[in-house]
Motif scaffolding. Structure first.
Motif, mmCIF file in Angstrom:
data_model
loop_
_atom_site.group_PDB
_atom_site.id
_atom_site.type_symbol
_atom_site.label_atom_id
_atom_site.label_comp_id
_atom_site.label_asym_id
_atom_site.label_seq_id
_atom_site.Cartn_x
_atom_site.Cartn_y
_atom_site.Cartn_z
ATOM 1 N N VAL A 1 5.460 82.191 27.515
ATOM 2 C CA VAL A 1 6.837 81.798 27.217
ATOM 3 C C VAL A 1 7.644 83.084 27.314
ATOM 4 C CG1 VAL A 1 8.387 80.754 25.540
ATOM 5 C CG2 VAL A 1 6.013 79.966 25.685
ATOM 6 N N SER A 2 8.389 83.231 28.418
ATOM 7 C CA SER A 2 8.979 84.534 28.705
ATOM 8 C C SER A 2 10.346 84.411 29.365
ATOM 9 C CB SER A 2 8.042 85.313 29.638
ATOM 10 O OG SER A 2 8.616 86.532 30.019
ATOM 11 N N GLY A 3 11.131 85.438 29.196
ATOM 12 C CA GLY A 3 12.402 85.545 29.884
ATOM 13 C C GLY A 3 12.309 86.423 31.118
ATOM 14 N N ALA A 4 11.107 86.886 31.436
ATOM 15 C CA ALA A 4 10.915 87.770 32.587
ATOM 16 C C ALA A 4 11.243 87.051 33.890
ATOM 17 C CB ALA A 4 9.477 88.285 32.626
ATOM 18 N N GLU A 5 11.827 87.789 34.821
ATOM 19 C CA GLU A 5 12.257 87.210 36.095
ATOM 20 C C GLU A 5 11.083 86.631 36.887
ATOM 21 O OE1 GLU A 5 14.459 88.622 40.212
ATOM 22 O OE2 GLU A 5 14.621 89.867 38.426
ATOM 23 N N HIS A 6 9.955 87.313 36.864
ATOM 24 C CA HIS A 6 8.787 86.878 37.631
ATOM 25 C C HIS A 6 7.695 86.364 36.703
ATOM 26 C CE1 HIS A 6 10.617 88.524 41.194
ATOM 27 N NE2 HIS A 6 10.854 89.645 40.540
ATOM 28 N N ALA A 7 8.085 85.607 35.696
ATOM 29 C CA ALA A 7 7.138 85.139 34.683
ATOM 30 C C ALA A 7 6.024 84.281 35.273
ATOM 31 C CB ALA A 7 7.881 84.362 33.593
ATOM 32 N N GLU A 8 6.333 83.434 36.252
ATOM 33 C CA GLU A 8 5.295 82.565 36.830
ATOM 34 C C GLU A 8 4.191 83.388 37.479
ATOM 35 O OE1 GLU A 8 8.548 82.033 37.555
ATOM 36 O OE2 GLU A 8 8.978 80.016 36.842
ATOM 37 N N GLU A 9 4.574 84.401 38.238
ATOM 38 C CA GLU A 9 3.581 85.249 38.894
ATOM 39 C C GLU A 9 2.758 86.007 37.857
ATOM 40 O OE1 GLU A 9 6.849 85.237 39.678
ATOM 41 O OE2 GLU A 9 6.950 84.609 41.774
ATOM 42 N N GLU A 10 3.424 86.512 36.830
ATOM 43 C CA GLU A 10 2.725 87.240 35.781
ATOM 44 C C GLU A 10 1.775 86.310 35.025
ATOM 45 O OE1 GLU A 10 5.124 90.090 33.491
ATOM 46 O OE2 GLU A 10 6.762 89.565 34.866
ATOM 47 N N ALA A 11 2.222 85.093 34.747
ATOM 48 C CA ALA A 11 1.383 84.117 34.051
ATOM 49 C C ALA A 11 0.150 83.781 34.881
ATOM 50 C CB ALA A 11 2.189 82.859 33.732
ATOM 51 N N ALA A 12 0.347 83.587 36.170
ATOM 52 C CA ALA A 12 -0.785 83.284 37.053
ATOM 53 C C ALA A 12 -1.778 84.440 37.072
ATOM 54 C CB ALA A 12 -0.284 82.977 38.464
ATOM 55 N N ALA A 13 -1.269 85.666 37.132
ATOM 56 C CA ALA A 13 -2.142 86.835 37.139
ATOM 57 C C ALA A 13 -2.933 86.962 35.840
ATOM 58 C CB ALA A 13 -1.324 88.104 37.380
#
Length: 131
Positions: free
Chosen positions: A88-100
């Motif tokens: 649960v994030s406000g980061a711009e690339h949160a989906e990529e980070e979550a997948a990683a």
């Protein structure tokens, strides 16, 4: 509105007190048992000293120990590694980070409460459908 008790335990890790309060109130009203941690270090301590949650909601940007480092340490601990996380994030690339990070899902802040509850329910479905 009376919520059905699910007996599912969720650990919410977020450094923002308002986010912790609003999400924990929503989850409690929805029948979940909620524990809170303000950063990854607090969360690891809680996980080692208390009953393990069924799911972790994880912010990425936090002081002391951020979400990335928390997840790495969680995955290295055989007693904690199997607990799924939803980022649960406000980061711009949160989906990529979550997948990683091998997350079961990813939601952007500010969090839509309906989407959050749907994501949690999907994590608890027998087939663990992706969020």
């Amino acid at each position: 509105m009376t919520a059905a008790v699910t007996h599912k335990r969720i650990l919410l890790i977020d450094d923002n007190p308002l986010t912790r309060e609003s999400i924990s109130m929503l989850l409690a009203a929805s029948g979940y048992c909620v524990a809170l941690a303000a950063n990854g270090a607090d969360a690891l301590q809680r996980l080692r000293e208390h009953r393990k949650p069924d799911l972790i909601l994880l912010d990425l940007a936090m002081p002391v120990l951020d979400g990335h480092d928390f997840r790495l340490r969680q995955q290295q601990d055989v007693d904690l590694a199997a607990i799924p996380i939803v980022v649960v994030s406000g980061a711009e690339h949160a989906e990529e980070e979550a997948a990683a990070l091998g997350a079961a899902g990813c939601l952007h802040k500010p969090v839509d409460h309906g989407r959050l509850l749907d994501a949690i329910r999907r994590c608890f479905e027998p087939d663990n459908a992706p969020v």
